[in-house]
Design a protein around this motif. Structure first.
Motif, short mmCIF file in Angstrom:
data_model
loop_
_atom_site.label_atom_id
_atom_site.label_comp_id
_atom_site.label_asym_id
_atom_site.label_seq_id
_atom_site.Cartn_x
_atom_site.Cartn_y
_atom_site.Cartn_z
N VAL A 51 34.31 -33.96 46.85
CA VAL A 51 35.27 -34.55 45.81
C VAL A 51 35.15 -36.01 45.83
O VAL A 51 35.51 -36.78 47.01
CB VAL A 51 36.78 -33.97 46.39
CG1 VAL A 51 37.89 -34.62 45.46
CG2 VAL A 51 36.69 -32.63 46.48
N ASP A 52 34.62 -36.39 44.91
CA ASP A 52 34.31 -37.98 44.63
C ASP A 52 33.42 -38.46 45.89
O ASP A 52 32.14 -37.77 45.92
CB ASP A 52 35.48 -38.89 44.75
CG ASP A 52 36.37 -38.64 43.53
OD1 ASP A 52 35.66 -38.24 42.43
OD2 ASP A 52 37.60 -38.51 43.48
N PHE A 60 46.47 -30.72 49.27
CA PHE A 60 45.85 -30.93 48.24
C PHE A 60 45.10 -32.09 48.14
O PHE A 60 45.59 -33.17 48.64
CB PHE A 60 47.13 -31.04 46.98
CG PHE A 60 46.60 -31.63 45.45
CD1 PHE A 60 45.77 -30.61 44.97
CD2 PHE A 60 47.06 -32.90 44.98
CE1 PHE A 60 45.26 -30.95 43.76
CE2 PHE A 60 46.32 -32.78 44.00
CZ PHE A 60 45.65 -32.41 43.26
N VAL A 61 44.05 -32.15 47.55
CA VAL A 61 42.80 -33.35 47.28
C VAL A 61 43.03 -33.80 45.85
O VAL A 61 42.24 -32.66 45.25
CB VAL A 61 41.63 -33.16 47.95
CG1 VAL A 61 40.75 -34.42 47.80
CG2 VAL A 61 42.00 -32.93 49.52
N ARG A 62 43.28 -34.82 45.54
CA ARG A 62 43.01 -34.88 44.07
C ARG A 62 41.68 -35.77 43.77
O ARG A 62 41.57 -36.78 44.46
CB ARG A 62 44.17 -35.99 43.76
CG ARG A 62 44.17 -36.09 41.86
CD ARG A 62 45.45 -37.06 41.73
NE ARG A 62 45.59 -36.98 40.14
CZ ARG A 62 46.45 -37.59 39.48
NH1 ARG A 62 47.86 -37.72 39.99
NH2 ARG A 62 46.47 -37.50 38.24
N ALA A 63 40.92 -35.27 42.81
CA ALA A 63 39.64 -35.81 42.55
C ALA A 63 39.68 -36.83 41.36
O ALA A 63 40.81 -36.64 40.60
CB ALA A 63 38.85 -34.78 41.85
N ALA A 64 39.29 -37.81 41.61
CA ALA A 64 39.37 -39.11 40.39
C ALA A 64 37.98 -38.82 39.40
O ALA A 64 38.10 -38.85 38.16
CB ALA A 64 39.20 -40.23 41.01
N ARG A 65 36.91 -38.56 39.83
CA ARG A 65 35.73 -38.64 39.03
C ARG A 65 34.84 -37.11 39.32
O ARG A 65 34.62 -36.66 38.04
CB ARG A 65 34.78 -39.80 39.53
CG ARG A 65 35.25 -40.99 39.46
CD ARG A 65 34.37 -42.04 39.76
NE ARG A 65 34.20 -41.78 41.17
CZ ARG A 65 34.63 -42.31 42.43
NH1 ARG A 65 35.89 -42.99 42.10
NH2 ARG A 65 34.05 -41.96 43.56
N THR A 66 34.50 -36.88 40.52
CA THR A 66 33.69 -35.63 40.52
C THR A 66 34.02 -34.37 41.43
O THR A 66 34.68 -34.91 42.51
CB THR A 66 32.27 -36.11 41.24
OG1 THR A 66 32.15 -37.28 40.73
CG2 THR A 66 31.10 -35.35 41.19
N LEU A 71 43.67 -27.25 48.27
CA LEU A 71 43.28 -27.19 46.89
C LEU A 71 42.84 -28.39 46.15
O LEU A 71 43.16 -29.53 46.78
CB LEU A 71 44.55 -26.91 46.01
CG LEU A 71 45.23 -25.44 46.21
CD1 LEU A 71 46.67 -25.46 46.37
CD2 LEU A 71 44.77 -24.36 44.94
N VAL A 72 42.08 -28.44 45.34
CA VAL A 72 41.15 -29.29 44.70
C VAL A 72 41.38 -29.46 43.20
O VAL A 72 41.40 -28.35 42.46
CB VAL A 72 39.76 -29.54 45.00
CG1 VAL A 72 39.16 -30.85 44.22
CG2 VAL A 72 39.64 -29.50 46.38
N ASP A 73 41.97 -30.55 42.51
CA ASP A 73 41.90 -30.64 41.05
C ASP A 73 41.95 -32.10 40.70
O ASP A 73 42.16 -32.90 41.36
CB ASP A 73 43.29 -29.76 40.63
CG ASP A 73 43.17 -29.49 38.99
OD1 ASP A 73 42.20 -30.08 38.27
OD2 ASP A 73 43.43 -28.01 38.98
N PHE A 74 42.05 -32.24 39.32
CA PHE A 74 41.83 -33.64 38.91
C PHE A 74 43.55 -33.92 38.52
O PHE A 74 43.58 -35.16 38.32
CB PHE A 74 41.19 -33.80 37.60
CG PHE A 74 39.54 -33.54 37.75
CD1 PHE A 74 38.88 -34.83 38.30
CD2 PHE A 74 38.94 -32.68 37.58
CE1 PHE A 74 37.72 -34.72 38.39
CE2 PHE A 74 37.50 -32.49 37.89
CZ PHE A 74 36.75 -33.53 38.11
N THR A 75 44.34 -33.16 38.41
CA THR A 75 45.47 -33.36 38.10
C THR A 75 46.61 -32.56 39.38
O THR A 75 46.08 -31.69 39.83
CB THR A 75 46.17 -33.20 36.85
OG1 THR A 75 45.80 -31.62 36.54
CG2 THR A 75 45.53 -33.81 35.71
N PRO A 76 47.56 -33.24 39.38
CA PRO A 76 48.59 -32.43 40.63
C PRO A 76 48.77 -30.94 40.12
O PRO A 76 48.91 -30.45 39.11
CB PRO A 76 49.74 -32.99 40.16
CG PRO A 76 49.55 -34.62 39.81
CD PRO A 76 48.45 -34.26 38.88
#
Lengths: 382, 71
Positions: free
Chosen positions: A212-213, A193-199, A163-168
Motif C-alpha cells: 500500500v504505497d 483500516f489503511v487508506r491508500a493514496a496511490r498504489t 482493510l485497505v481502500d482508497f476511500t474510507p
C-alpha cells in the motif's frame, strides 16, 4: 414461443424460470449453468458459510417444476440466425433466450499467481472457512459491502483484519454519515483500516503481502474484495457484440437486448441504458425484478413496460443489520425518524435524507413497509 | 381428485423477514405488524402455487420452499 433457454445458473436464472411458469408458460425451459451445483443464494456466503454455521447444501434455490437444469454447462456462444446457444458440452435451440451469466470477482494479482482469495461462489467461501481456521491475520483489499462483511465475519472468528481502500470504508457507497456509523462499530470490534493514496498491489507468488504505497502489509489470508466483472467475454465476438461494453451487456428498461427481439438479459451481467448512461444494478432485488421483466418481455412482447427497479440494498456486519432504499450514497442533511436525535455511532435507528432515500439500522422493518416509507418520502420531496 | 396439493415450508431459523417473498407473492406471504412472516394459504390454492415458488426462489436466505402437502 415453445422453448426458452436461460444462460446462467444463479438467482436471476432461477427467478426467470419461475416467472415463466408462474405466467402459465408450458413450453420447455432449459437452464445452462457454469456451476457444478443447483442455483443457490450467495447472500450468506460472506457470513454464516465462512463461519461454518451454514453448509452450502442449505443455500439451494428451488427451481420451478419441469425445468431442465444443466450444470457445468457454461454457454460459450449464441448464434442468432440458427437460434441456438452453444455450451462447452452441447448446443440448445431456443425460441426465447434469457442471458443471466452473472459476474465474477475482480482479481488484482496477475493471471497464474496463486494465493489471492476472493469471495464469489460456494467454493470461495469454503476455502476461506478453511483458511480462517489456521489464520491469525488477514488483509482485505476493498472496503465495500463485501469486504466489510467478510472483515466482520473473520473478526468474529478471531482473525485480526486490516482493510485497505482508497476511500474510507463504505463511504463511496453509503455517504459519509452512514459510513462513519458503520466504521465506528467496526473499529470498536477491532478492525483496522489503511487508506491508500496511490498504489495497492499484491506481492509475491503465492501472494504473501499487500503493498500500500510504500508500506507492506503481510498477512496469513489476503482477500481481494474489489468488485466484480460481468461475464461478457463469450458474447464479445458474436452477434450480440454491439451491446457488450466494459460495463456489461446493455439492455433496455424492459430487460431486452436491443436488436434481437427474442433475447433478454438479467442480473449482474447487465448494464441498463446505452453508452455513457449505462449503469449496472448488481444487487439481489434487481436480479429478481429484472429476471421477471425478462420473462415477461419474452412471453408478451407487445405488453411490456419498463420495470421499476426497487432501490433496496442491505448488509449485515459488526452486529448491525442495515437496510437502505433510495439513491445511494446519501449526502447532506439527515433527518431522524427514530429516535429523534440519532447521531453517528449509535446502533438503532430509522433515518431519511429528504429526496434521496431512507436507512434502517437494527430496526426491524419489512421490505414492503420500508419501500412504502421510501416512496412516501420521495413523493413528499417532489 | 388427482391435483397435487402443495404448501409453503419455512425454515424459521433462517428467515430474516426481509419480505422479498411478500413483494413477489402477496397472496401467499405477508409480514404482519410485528414484521413476522405469515403464510396466508395452507395448503396453497392451485392457482397461487407458481407465485409461491417465485416468492420462495427470491428469498435471499433460501428459507422458503414449496413442498407437497401431506393429506
Amino acid at each position: 414461443m415453445r422453448r426458452i433457454v436461460i444462460a446462467g445458473g444463479s438467482v436471476a436464472a432461477a427467478t426467470a424460470a419461475g416467472r415463466l411458469r408462474a405466467r402459465g408458460f408450458e413450453g420447455g425451459i432449459a437452464i445452462l449453468s457454469a456451476e457444478s451445483s443447483a442455483p443457490y443464494t450467495r447472500v450468506p456466503l460472506s457470513k454464516s458459510v465462512v463461519t461454518g454455521e451454514t453448509s452450502v447444501d442449505e443455500l439451494e434455490l428451488h427451481l420451478a417444476e419441469d425445468v431442465e437444469f444443466h450444470h457445468s454447462s457454461p454457454a460459450i456462444a449464441i448464434e442468432l440466425g440458427r437460434r441456438v446457444v452453444r455450451t462447452t458440452v452441447d448446443e440448445h435451440p431456443f425460441d426465447g433466450l434469457v442471458i443471466a451469466a452473472g459476474a465474477r470477482a475482480r482479481r488484482l494479482a496477475p493471471r497464474g499467481v496463486s494465493g489471492e482469495r476472493v469471495l464469489r461462489d460456494q467454493g470461495d467461501a469454503v476455502t476461506l472457512a478453511k483458511d480462517a481456521a489456521f489464520a491469525t491475520t488477514a488483509v482485505i483489499v476493498g472496503a465495500g459491502f463485501l469486504g466489510m462483511e467478510l472483515a466482520s465475519t473473520l473478526t468474529r472468528l478471531g482473525v485480526q483484519v486490516t482493510l485497505v481502500d482508497f476511500t474510507p470504508p463504505l463511504e463511496r457507497l453509503l455517504g459519509p454519515w452512514l459510513a462513519q456509523t458503520m466504521w465506528t462499530r467496526a473499529s470498536e470490534c477491532g478492525a483496522r483500516f489503511v487508506r491508500a493514496a496511490r498504489t495497492v498491489e499484491l506481492v509475491s507468488d503465492p501472494v504473501a503481502a499487500v503493498r500500500v504505497d510504500d508500506r507492506y502489509l503481510e498477512a496469513d489470508i489476503i482477500v481481494t474484495a474489489a468488485g466484480d466483472v460481468p461475464n461478457t467475454e463469450w458474447l464479445s465476438s458474436g452477434d450480440l457484440a454491439p451491446w457488450v461494453t466494459p460495463v456489461g451487456l446493455e439492455v433496455d428498461g424492459c430487460a431486452r437486448v436491443p436488436g434481437a427481439d427474442c433475447v433478454t438479459a438479467a442480473g449482474d451481467i447487465t448494464a441498463v441504458g446505452r453508452g455513457a448512461d449505462a449503469r449496472r444494478r448488481p444487487h439481489w432485488t434487481n436480479a429478481v425484478e429484472q429476471a421477471q421483466a425478462a420473462a415477461d418481455a419474452l412471453l408478451d412482447p407487445a405488453g411490456v413496460a419498463p420495470y421499476r427497479p426497487c432501490p433496496y440494498v442491505w448488509t449485515e456486519q459488526w452486529g448491525l443489520a442495515a437496510k437502505f432504499s433510495g439513491a445511494l450514497p446519501f449526502t447532506g442533511d439527515v433527518e431522524s425518524l427514530l429516535p429523534e436525535d440519532a447521531r453517528p455511532g449509535e446502533h438503532e435507528f430509522l433515518l431519511r435524507w429528504p429526496g434521496q432515500g431512507i436507512a434502517a439500522i437494527n430496526h426491524r422493518i419489512s421490505l414492503p413497509r420500508f419501500q412504502r416509507l421510501a416512496e412516501m418520502d420521495t413523493s413528499n420531496a417532489l | 381428485m388427482s391435483e397435487m396439493s402443495y404448501r409453503v415450508e419455512i425454515d424459521w431459523a433462517r428467515c430474516e423477514a426481509h419480505g422479498v417473498c411478500e413483494v413477489q407473492a402477496p397472496k401467499v406471504y405477508r409480514l404482519n405488524d410485528d414484521d413476522e412472516l405469515e403464510i396466508l394459504q395452507d395448503p396453497l390454492n392451485p392457482q397461487d402455487v407458481a407465485a409461491a415458488r417465485t416468492g420462495a426462489a427470491a428469498c435471499p436466505m433460501a428459507a422458503a420452499r414449496i413442498v407437497p402437502a401431506t393429506p
